[in-house]
Write a protein that holds these residues in place. Structure first.
Motif, PDB file in Angstrom:
ATOM      1  N   THR A 131     -20.440  -0.584 -26.925  1.00  4.57           N
ATOM      2  CA  THR A 131     -19.490  -1.647 -27.262  1.00  4.57           C
ATOM      3  C   THR A 131     -18.118  -1.018 -27.439  1.00  4.57           C
ATOM      4  O   THR A 131     -18.015   0.146 -27.798  1.00  4.57           O
ATOM      5  N   SER A 132     -17.101  -1.793 -27.195  1.00  3.36           N
ATOM      6  CA  SER A 132     -15.747  -1.322 -27.488  1.00  3.36           C
ATOM      7  C   SER A 132     -15.194  -1.995 -28.725  1.00  3.36           C
ATOM      8  O   SER A 132     -14.016  -1.861 -29.042  1.00  3.36           O
ATOM      9  N   ASP A 133     -16.040  -2.720 -29.434  1.00  5.56           N
ATOM     10  CA  ASP A 133     -15.667  -3.347 -30.697  1.00  5.56           C
ATOM     11  C   ASP A 133     -15.616  -2.241 -31.754  1.00  5.56           C
ATOM     12  O   ASP A 133     -16.639  -1.720 -32.173  1.00  5.56           O
ATOM     13  N   TYR A 134     -14.407  -1.892 -32.166  1.00  6.30           N
ATOM     14  CA  TYR A 134     -14.197  -0.752 -33.070  1.00  6.30           C
ATOM     15  C   TYR A 134     -14.945  -0.923 -34.393  1.00  6.30           C
ATOM     16  O   TYR A 134     -15.566   0.011 -34.893  1.00  6.30           O
ATOM     17  N   THR A 135     -14.912  -2.125 -34.945  1.00  6.41           N
ATOM     18  CA  THR A 135     -15.597  -2.383 -36.217  1.00  6.41           C
ATOM     19  C   THR A 135     -17.100  -2.191 -36.060  1.00  6.41           C
ATOM     20  O   THR A 135     -17.756  -1.583 -36.902  1.00  6.41           O
ATOM     21  N   GLU A 136     -17.630  -2.711 -34.954  1.00  8.64           N
ATOM     22  CA  GLU A 136     -19.061  -2.566 -34.684  1.00  8.64           C
ATOM     23  C   GLU A 136     -19.439  -1.096 -34.485  1.00  8.64           C
ATOM     24  O   GLU A 136     -20.476  -0.636 -34.959  1.00  8.64           O
ATOM     25  N   GLN A 137     -18.578  -0.341 -33.804  1.00  7.76           N
ATOM     26  CA  GLN A 137     -18.849   1.079 -33.585  1.00  7.76           C
ATOM     27  C   GLN A 137     -19.023   1.802 -34.917  1.00  7.76           C
ATOM     28  O   GLN A 137     -19.951   2.584 -35.092  1.00  7.76           O
ATOM     29  N   TRP A 138     -18.149   1.535 -35.855  1.00 10.38           N
ATOM     30  CA  TRP A 138     -18.235   2.208 -37.145  1.00 10.38           C
ATOM     31  C   TRP A 138     -19.414   1.720 -37.972  1.00 10.38           C
ATOM     32  O   TRP A 138     -20.040   2.499 -38.688  1.00 10.38           O
ATOM     33  N   ALA A 139     -19.751   0.444 -37.844  1.00  9.89           N
ATOM     34  CA  ALA A 139     -20.899  -0.086 -38.591  1.00  9.89           C
ATOM     35  C   ALA A 139     -22.194   0.575 -38.126  1.00  9.89           C
ATOM     36  O   ALA A 139     -23.012   1.011 -38.948  1.00  9.89           O
ATOM     37  N   ILE A 140     -22.384   0.699 -36.822  1.00 15.22           N
ATOM     38  CA  ILE A 140     -23.619   1.307 -36.324  1.00 15.22           C
ATOM     39  C   ILE A 140     -23.599   2.822 -36.484  1.00 15.22           C
ATOM     40  O   ILE A 140     -24.634   3.447 -36.679  1.00 15.22           O
TER      41      ILE A 140
END
Length: 168
Positions: free
Chosen positions: A102-111
């Protein structure tokens, strides 16, 4: 075991080829992404799960397999990010490495905080281009390499057998 969780609409929105296809036909863009992820799975050996949002859409969640890829449409009022986070937690164990595309920055940090590895849409695209090149080279090599015949035949006999094979 390696598992790649793919945020479907995020990747479609990030890859130029799929963006153009989405403008004409969203379902076709989804199918093309799943097809590419099947190539990825076949080449890398990763298990691939593609998750699409159904956020704001009425109805139940939908799961199916296409090209041996697990495809999930989230349930009503559930985002793909939420489902990916749940899957990352549920599938994680000592023998499994979770990767999230994903390129969703928030999602990247959450996972990333859950021990999963992140892969941006651009990184996945570069990897896919490399895989497609490798597959193309392999196919070309296989088609150019004619297996030697176990029985030596004259050209005339080979032609007769070929006609028989074709039913002529």
């Amino acid at each position: 075991m390696n598992i790649l969780l793919v945020d479907g609409y995020n990747i479609i929105g990030s890859w130029h080829q799929l963006q153009e296809l989405k403008k004409k036909d969203l379902a076709q863009a989804r199918d093309k992404l799943v097809e590419k992820m099947a190539e990825y799975q076949g080449f890398t050996g990763y298990k691939v799960i593609v998750v699409f949002d159904a956020y704001g859409v009425q109805g139940l969640e939908k799961k199916y397999k296409n090209y041996q890829i697990d495809v999930i449409f989230t349930k009503e009022n559930e985002t793909a990010d939420e489902r990916i986070e749940k899957l990352a937690i549920a599938l994680s164990n000592r023998k499994t490495q979770i990767h999230v595309a994903t390129s969703d920055y928030t999602e990247q940090w959450a996972i990333f905080g859950q021990g999963a590895l992140r892969k941006s849409a651009r990184e996945l695209l570069i990897e896919m281009e490399s895989i497609e090149t490798a597959i193309g080279k392999k196919v070309k090599h296989i088609t150019e390499e004619k297996p030697p015949s176990k029985i030596l035949l004259s050209d005339e006999m080979a032609e007769i057998f070929e006609k028989w094979r074709r039913g002529e």
